[in-house]
Scaffold this motif. Structure first.
Motif, mmCIF file in Angstrom:
data_model
loop_
_atom_site.group_PDB
_atom_site.id
_atom_site.type_symbol
_atom_site.label_atom_id
_atom_site.label_comp_id
_atom_site.label_asym_id
_atom_site.label_seq_id
_atom_site.Cartn_x
_atom_site.Cartn_y
_atom_site.Cartn_z
ATOM 1 N N ASP A 174 21.658 56.146 85.525
ATOM 2 C CA ASP A 174 22.191 55.253 86.596
ATOM 3 C C ASP A 174 23.452 55.130 86.612
ATOM 4 O OD1 ASP A 174 19.142 55.284 86.891
ATOM 5 O OD2 ASP A 174 19.305 52.638 86.370
ATOM 6 N N GLN B 158 18.810 56.753 96.609
ATOM 7 C CA GLN B 158 19.390 56.549 95.186
ATOM 8 C C GLN B 158 20.982 56.876 94.987
ATOM 9 O OE1 GLN B 158 15.709 59.737 94.279
ATOM 10 N NE2 GLN B 158 16.675 59.243 92.049
ATOM 11 N N THR C 145 15.686 58.451 99.435
ATOM 12 C CA THR C 145 14.973 57.673 98.569
ATOM 13 C C THR C 145 16.157 56.373 98.155
ATOM 14 O OG1 THR C 145 15.827 59.195 96.720
ATOM 15 C CG2 THR C 145 13.518 59.269 97.562
ATOM 16 N N GLY D 11 14.234 59.346 89.402
ATOM 17 C CA GLY D 11 14.363 57.919 89.820
ATOM 18 C C GLY D 11 15.852 57.458 89.479
ATOM 19 N N LYS E 55 19.535 55.829 89.895
ATOM 20 C CA LYS E 55 19.996 55.424 91.052
ATOM 21 C C LYS E 55 21.319 55.080 90.830
ATOM 22 C CE LYS E 55 18.231 50.781 89.780
ATOM 23 N NZ LYS E 55 17.869 51.260 88.436
ATOM 24 N N ASP E 56 21.962 54.447 91.872
ATOM 25 C CA ASP E 56 23.283 53.819 92.036
ATOM 26 C C ASP E 56 24.353 55.177 91.684
ATOM 27 O OD1 ASP E 56 22.800 51.444 92.742
ATOM 28 O OD2 ASP E 56 22.587 50.787 90.519
ATOM 29 N N LEU F 276 18.057 62.607 98.188
ATOM 30 C CA LEU F 276 18.191 61.530 97.273
ATOM 31 C C LEU F 276 18.667 60.571 98.247
ATOM 32 C CD1 LEU F 276 20.288 63.614 94.771
ATOM 33 C CD2 LEU F 276 18.420 62.144 94.328
#
Length: 522
Positions: free
Chosen positions: A55, A107, A105, A81, A83-84, A102
């Protein structure tokens, strides 16, 4: 044997022992250096390759439009999954492919890009304040990445001087009410040889996701046609480069003098399981009969005819042997009306671009700057984005042709943004117009008035400018102007008088004593 002879013999043997030991040491060092340079790890699959991405990572993502995108890596990141993310990529993909997956979703926290006009999801997230965006001119983006790979902390470029890129104030993040939450900061400038330049810093990333055509088992890479684009330079610049390839061969099967990126830049690589290689805009040759059979209504037919007039007139500006860059839209049509001895450059990495392909010639790895399928002509060449913009900034092109939203009577150009409304980006346009510094002629081809009848030739641009005082010639269906201490009308359409032209043009202009008819010239 006397003492002198004995001494000489011992000295001879000692010297040769030293040389022998030195040669052994050098050989060992060479072997050690070679083994250290071949540190690329061949991974079993994409998930092993991307497992260290966390992340908040900043990631270079190769590709131009959908050409040469690391689609296996992107799909795996969606499943992971994480993210950021901050993604550094020339484009933002489309809604259902490339980086669009991406973005869909959510992310991605921030994009650093030059052109995002093909992705509506991106535009919606940005304008609603859910996504941050830092626009960087395409050539500056490539050079900032190349600088990091070369250990250069910063450099000066003419691109962007007196625009929002240099002055600051470009919206990076919006609030929900469309007010600006974060805006870009001003950049330092300096004068060299009487010209203004902008200081740009090298751009780094934790990871690079790269798409190559072939690799050998040592990790040396080869790229195919325009699928090269940003991939090689990103591979060289990231802390960890992750490469997906279509084919892996044994060491020695790739000729050493044909390797594009040596293994020393590669950290992890793997063979992708599948490559969709989606084409953003498949365009093929059509006969005149097919075009006439499209049952176009009168309005569409008139629009096509208007664009054809502009393109035909613009083609007259090009001479045999010229090197020419064509922007998207009307400029691309120019190729149909000029000599095949004009050499066309496309900023995604082609010199010697040819016409649209026959249906059986369509190649996902061969597109132009508008993401359309094209061909190449004998003598053509391919190269990465950093090389392409070195050609542009260095003044090696004779002419560049671009479209516009507005052009001022001073030669200012606006064609990349309507704040709070239209989110596209400058792409390579800023670099192209600032090649004016180095002697490249800048020609604007556009319709004279917008859809509402407003003049696109104005006293002063109300939109953020792409370049100041950079335009040499303006060609519309109604008139041709030279820009030199104001506008000079040199050609006018047959169906207009000068007075009628003044009424539909929101800028002052003088009339050449040698005023000619566009139609007579055509």
């Amino acid at each position: 044997m006397n003492c002198l002879q004995t001494y000489r013999q011992i000295n001879y043997i000692s010297r040769h022992l030293v040389v022998y030991r030195q040669s052994l040491y050098v050989g060992q060092c060479r072997q050690l250096s070679l083994s250290l340079s071949r540190n690329a790890k061949l991974c079993t699959d994409v998930f092993e390759a991307i497992k260290d991405i966390k992340d908040g990572s900043r990631i270079f993502v190769g590709g131009f439009g959908l050409c040469g995108v690391p689609e296996n890596c992107i799909a795996a990141l969606v499943k992971s999954g994480v993210k950021d993310l901050t993604l550094v990529s020339n484009n933002a993909g489309v809604e259902d492919f490339g980086l669009g997956l991406l973005l869909r979703t959510k992310q991605v926290k921030r994009m650093i890009s030059s052109y995002v006009g093909e992705n509506k999801d991106f535009a919606n997230q940005y304008l609603s304040g859910d996504l941050e965006l830092e626009f960087v001119p395409q050539g500056t983006l490539a050079e900032r990445i190349r600088a990091k790979a070369a250990g250069i902390p910063a450099f000066y470029t003419p691109t962007g001087y007196q625009t929002l890129i240099q002055l600051g104030g470009a919206p990076v993040k919006y609030n929900k009410d469309k007010s600006v939450a974060i805006e870009s900061k001003p950049k330092e400038t300096k004068i060299f040889d009487g010209k203004h330049y902008v200081l740009e810093e090298a751009l780094s990333a934790d990871f690079a996701l790269v798409k190559a055509w072939k690799a050998d088992t040592a990790g040396n890479l080869v790229f195919r046609k325009t699928a090269s684009n940003f991939n090689p330079v990103m591979c060289k610049a990231a802390e960890v480069s992750i490469v997906e390839v279509e084919e892996i061969v044994d060491v020695g099967e790739l000729p050493a003098d044909q390797i594009h990126v040596p293994a020393i830049y590669v950290n992890k690589f793997f063979k992708g399981k599948q490559f969709i290689k989606k084409i953003e805009k498949t365009v093929v040759k059509k006969s005149k009969t097919e075009n006439l059979a499209n049952n176009l209504d009168a309005k569409k037919l008139k629009a096509i005819q208007t664009r054809e007039v502009i393109a035909k007139r613009a083609a007259l500006e090009l001479k045999d042997g010229m090197f020419v860059n064509l922007g998207v839209g009307i400029p691309v049509l120019v190729t149909q009306y000029c000599s095949d001895k004009v050499v066309f450059h496309s900023e995604n990495g082609i010199l010697g671009m040819g016409p649209y392909p026959e249906p059986n010639e369509v190649d996902a790895d061969l597109i132009n700057a508008g993401k359309e399928t094209v061909t190449t002509l004998p003598g053509s060449s391919f190269f990465g984005s950093d090389e392409s913009f070195a050609i542009i900034r260095g003044g090696h092109l004779n002419v560049t042709m671009l479209g516009a939203m507005q052009v001022s009577e001073k030669g200012d150009l606006a064609n990349w943004m309507i704040p709070g409304s239209l989110v596209k980006g400058m792409g390579g346009a800023m670099d192209l117009v600032f090649s004016h510094y180095s002697g490249t002629r800048v020609i604007i081809t556009m319709e004279h008035n917008d859809k509402n009848g407003g003049s696109k030739i104005v006293a002063n641009c109300s939109l953020p400018i792409t370049g100041a005082q950079c335009v040499d010639t303006i060609i519309t269906e109604k008139a041709v102007f030279n820009v030199d201490n104001g506008l000079e009308l040199i050609e006018i359409a047959d169906n207009l008088t000068v007075d009628e032209l003044r009424k539909c043009t929101a800028a002052a202009f003088r009339v050449s004593p040698n005023l000619k008819s566009i139609q007579q010239i055509l």
